[in-house]
Scaffold this motif. Structure first.
Motif, PDB file in Angstrom:
ATOM      1  N   ARG A  51     -10.885  11.235   3.392  1.00  0.00           N
ATOM      2  CA  ARG A  51     -10.686  10.880   1.985  1.00  0.00           C
ATOM      3  C   ARG A  51     -10.437   9.379   1.838  1.00  0.00           C
ATOM      4  NH1 ARG A  51      -6.137  13.581  -2.067  1.00  0.00           N
ATOM      5  NH2 ARG A  51      -6.726  12.415  -3.956  1.00  0.00           N
ATOM      6  N   THR A  52      -9.576   8.828   2.717  1.00  0.00           N
ATOM      7  CA  THR A  52      -9.279   7.390   2.658  1.00  0.00           C
ATOM      8  C   THR A  52     -10.523   6.568   2.970  1.00  0.00           C
ATOM      9  OG1 THR A  52      -7.019   7.849   3.374  1.00  0.00           O
ATOM     10  CG2 THR A  52      -7.783   5.583   3.547  1.00  0.00           C
ATOM     11  N   GLU A  93      -4.611  -4.486   2.843  1.00  0.00           N
ATOM     12  CA  GLU A  93      -3.407  -4.530   2.007  1.00  0.00           C
ATOM     13  C   GLU A  93      -3.378  -3.370   1.019  1.00  0.00           C
ATOM     14  OE1 GLU A  93      -3.579  -8.390   0.304  1.00  0.00           O
ATOM     15  OE2 GLU A  93      -2.929  -9.430   2.129  1.00  0.00           O
ATOM     16  N   ASP A  94      -4.552  -3.000   0.480  1.00  0.00           N
ATOM     17  CA  ASP A  94      -4.605  -1.833  -0.410  1.00  0.00           C
ATOM     18  C   ASP A  94      -4.188  -0.565   0.326  1.00  0.00           C
ATOM     19  OD1 ASP A  94      -5.417  -3.369  -2.505  1.00  0.00           O
ATOM     20  OD2 ASP A  94      -7.549  -2.901  -2.314  1.00  0.00           O
ATOM     21  N   LEU A  95      -4.639  -0.434   1.568  1.00  0.00           N
ATOM     22  CA  LEU A  95      -4.268   0.739   2.365  1.00  0.00           C
ATOM     23  C   LEU A  95      -2.778   0.734   2.678  1.00  0.00           C
ATOM     24  CD1 LEU A  95      -7.271   0.882   4.881  1.00  0.00           C
ATOM     25  CD2 LEU A  95      -6.840   2.429   2.976  1.00  0.00           C
ATOM     26  N   SER A 154     -12.787   6.394   0.098  1.00  0.00           N
ATOM     27  CA  SER A 154     -12.221   5.488  -0.909  1.00  0.00           C
ATOM     28  C   SER A 154     -12.555   4.037  -0.579  1.00  0.00           C
ATOM     29  CB  SER A 154     -10.703   5.669  -0.973  1.00  0.00           C
ATOM     30  OG  SER A 154     -10.116   4.732  -1.848  1.00  0.00           O
ATOM     31  N   ASP A 176      -0.411  -0.439   0.873  1.00  0.00           N
ATOM     32  CA  ASP A 176       0.320  -0.019  -0.338  1.00  0.00           C
ATOM     33  C   ASP A 176       0.368   1.496  -0.466  1.00  0.00           C
ATOM     34  OD1 ASP A 176       0.727  -2.658  -0.975  1.00  0.00           O
ATOM     35  OD2 ASP A 176      -0.988  -2.785  -2.347  1.00  0.00           O
ATOM     36  N   SER A 177      -0.648   2.173   0.064  1.00  0.00           N
ATOM     37  CA  SER A 177      -0.678   3.637  -0.004  1.00  0.00           C
ATOM     38  C   SER A 177      -0.093   4.287   1.251  1.00  0.00           C
ATOM     39  CB  SER A 177      -2.113   4.122  -0.213  1.00  0.00           C
ATOM     40  OG  SER A 177      -2.949   3.704   0.854  1.00  0.00           O
ATOM     41  N   GLY A 178       0.493   3.467   2.139  1.00  0.00           N
ATOM     42  CA  GLY A 178       1.166   4.009   3.317  1.00  0.00           C
ATOM     43  C   GLY A 178       0.307   4.120   4.557  1.00  0.00           C
ATOM     44  N   VAL A 179      -0.901   3.604   4.533  1.00  0.00           N
ATOM     45  CA  VAL A 179      -1.788   3.658   5.700  1.00  0.00           C
ATOM     46  C   VAL A 179      -1.821   2.279   6.340  1.00  0.00           C
ATOM     47  CG1 VAL A 179      -4.111   4.141   6.538  1.00  0.00           C
ATOM     48  CG2 VAL A 179      -3.184   5.438   4.601  1.00  0.00           C
ATOM     49  N   LYS A 196     -14.620   1.392  -3.034  1.00  0.00           N
ATOM     50  CA  LYS A 196     -14.089   0.090  -3.447  1.00  0.00           C
ATOM     51  C   LYS A 196     -15.063  -1.036  -3.115  1.00  0.00           C
ATOM     52  CE  LYS A 196      -9.199   1.332  -3.038  1.00  0.00           C
ATOM     53  NZ  LYS A 196      -7.938   1.113  -2.301  1.00  0.00           N
TER      54      LYS A 196
END
Length: 372
Positions: free
Chosen positions: A100-101, A122-124, A104, A126-129, A108
Motif C-alpha cells: 500500500r505504501t 520525509e513524507d514516509l 502511494s 511523517d506516517s511512521g515509516v 505521488k
C-alpha cells in the motif's frame, strides 16, 4: 604436532595435506561434491530416502551416490522432521515498504514528478515509516521510474496551445511549401559561457590543481547577438546585432540581408518569411515595413522554438565555434560567420523534409511541448 591434537584437529591436518597435494581439478570436484545438496533435484533426493528406508547406512549411500555423508544425513533428517525433501523457502528480512505504501509513492511521483527521494522519505517518516532515500529510489527504479535531468522548455499557457491548430492546418502542406520558407532567428553566443559543465580526469584530492580547474570569467567574458537566416537550399546571411535590438534595427538588418539571401538561396516568387512573435518582429512599424516591401510572413504560433529548424542549426554552430576556442570577441564573431557558411546543405534539407514530424508531435502533445 598433529599427534598431540584431538581427533577433530587431526582430521583438519589431513584436510590441509589434501589441499597441499590436490590438483585444481580435484579441488573443483571436491567443492562440487560438498555443495551438491543445493544442486540435487527432488528425484535424486528421493533415491537417497529410498536407500535409507531399505536399510542402507549414511556412508554406503554417500559412496553409492557420490555425495558427502553430511549431505545424506541432512536430506534424511529433513525428510524425518518435515516429511519432505524440499528446502524450505527462506523468508529473509521483511520489507520496509508495504504494498500500500509503495503504491502511494508511485501515485505521488506521477502527480508531481519534481519530488525528490528526500521529499518522499520525509513524507514516509511523517506516517511512521522510516527508510533511507536509497530505498525509495530503488523501489521507484523497479517501477521504471528513474531520476533524469529536467528538460527546459518554454512555459506554455492555455492560450499558447493554439500551436495544435497551427500544426493541424499546416500538416498537409507539400514539401515544396516548406522549401520556399526563409527561416530567421536571433541567438546570443557567449565567449566563455559554453564552457560550463565540462568533465576532467583527475585523482582524488587533486580537484583544485590548476590543470584540473576551469577558469571562469564574469558574464561569460562577453557575448555577441547574431541574426541569421536559412532555407532548404542552404544558409543565408548572418549578421551581428550591435547594441540593443529594437524594431528599427531589426528592419535595418532585414533590409541589408534579406534580398541578398533570397537571391543566393534561389527562392522562387511567393516565398515566405518566417519569424517568431517577438514584439520587435510584430510591432506596427515592422508590419508597415513588410507591407511596404510586399513581404509575405508565415503565420507563427507563440512560444514555439521547437517548430523553427534554425534552432537546431544554432546548436551546430555553437558546437563548431566551441571546438575552435575563440580568445576574444573579434575571433568569436569571425568563427561564427565562418562556421555558419560550413553547415552542410543536406543537414538543412533533412530538417525541412522531416518538418511534418514536428507538426505531428505538436498534434500528439495537444499543443504541448515536444522533443524538438
Amino acid at each position: 604436532m598433529c599427534q598431540q591434537l584431538s581427533l577433530g584437529s587431526a582430521s583438519w591436518c589431513q584436510f590441509e595435506g589434501f589441499l597441499n597435494t590436490a590438483t585444481p581439478q580435484t579441488l573443483y570436484k571436491h567443492s562440487a561434491t560438498m555443495d551438491s545438496s543445493k544442486k540435487l533435484c527432488k528425484t535424486e533426493k528421493m533415491k537417497v530416502i529410498d536407500a535409507h528406508n531399505a536399510g542402507e547406512g549414511y556412508k554406503k549411500i554417500a559412496k553409492r551416490f557420490q555425495l558427502a555423508a553430511s549431505t545424506v544425513r541432512g536430506i534424511i533428517k529433513r525428510w524425518q522432521v518435515r516429511g519432505t525433501v524440499e528446502v524450505k523457502k527462506r523468508s529473509g528480512r521483511p520489507r520496509k515498504l508495504s504494498e500500500r505504501t509503495a503504491r502511494s509513492l508511485v501515485r505521488k511521483v506521477n502527480q508531481n514528478p519534481h519530488l525528490t527521494s528526500k521529499d518522499l522519505q520525509e513524507d514516509l517518516a511523517d506516517s511512521g515509516v522510516v527508510v533511507h532515500p536509497s530505498t525509495v529510489r530503488r523501489y521507484l527504479h523497479k517501477q521504471d521510474l528513474h531520476g533524469r535531468v529536467c528538460r527546459k522548455k518554454p512555459y506554455l499557457r492555455p492560450h499558447h496551445k493554439i500551436r495544435q491548430k497551427y500544426a493541424t492546418e499546416h500538416l498537409q502542406k507539400p514539401d515544396d511549401f516548406w522549401k520556399q520558407v526563409l527561416w530567421t532567428d536571433e541567438v546570443k553566443i557567449e565567449l566563455f559561457g559554453h564552457n560550463k559543465q565540462r568533465y576532467v580526469w583527475r585523482k582524488k584530492g587533486a580537484a583544485f590543481h590548476e590543470k584540473n580547474t576551469l577558469p571562469t570569467v564574469k558574464y561569460g567574458g562577453g557575448s555577441i547577438m547574431l541574426w541569421g537566416c536559412v532555407a532548404a537550399s542552404g544558409t543565408g546571411n548572418i549578421a551581428r546585432v550591435e547594441g540593443r535590438m529594437d524594431s528599427i534595427k531589426y528592419q535595418q538588418i532585414l533590409e541589408a540581408n534579406i534580398t541578398a539571401s533570397v537571391k543566393n538561396l534561389k527562392l522562387k516568387r511567393g516565398w515566405l518569411l518566417q519569424q517568431d512573435n517577438d514584439p520587435k518582429h510584430t510591432s506596427k512599424s515592422t508590419m508597415d515595413y513588410f507591407k511596404k516591401r510586399k513581404l509575405k510572413v508565415l503565420e507563427w504560433p507563440s512560444q514555439s522554438p521547437d517548430l523553427n529548424i534554425i534552432e537546431n542549426l544554432w546548436v551546430d554552430l555553437k558546437r563548431a565555434v566551441r571546438a575552435r576556442r575563440p580568445r576574444n570577441i573579434a575571433e568569436l564573431e569571425a568563427f561564427c560567420k565562418e562556421e555558419w557558411g560550413k553547415i552542410p546543405n543536406n543537414r538543412i534539407q533533412r530538417l525541412v523534409v522531416g518538418y511534418k514530424k514536428r507538426l505531428q508531435a505538436v498534434i500528439s502533445a495537444r499543443g504541448g511541448v515536444t522533443k524538438y
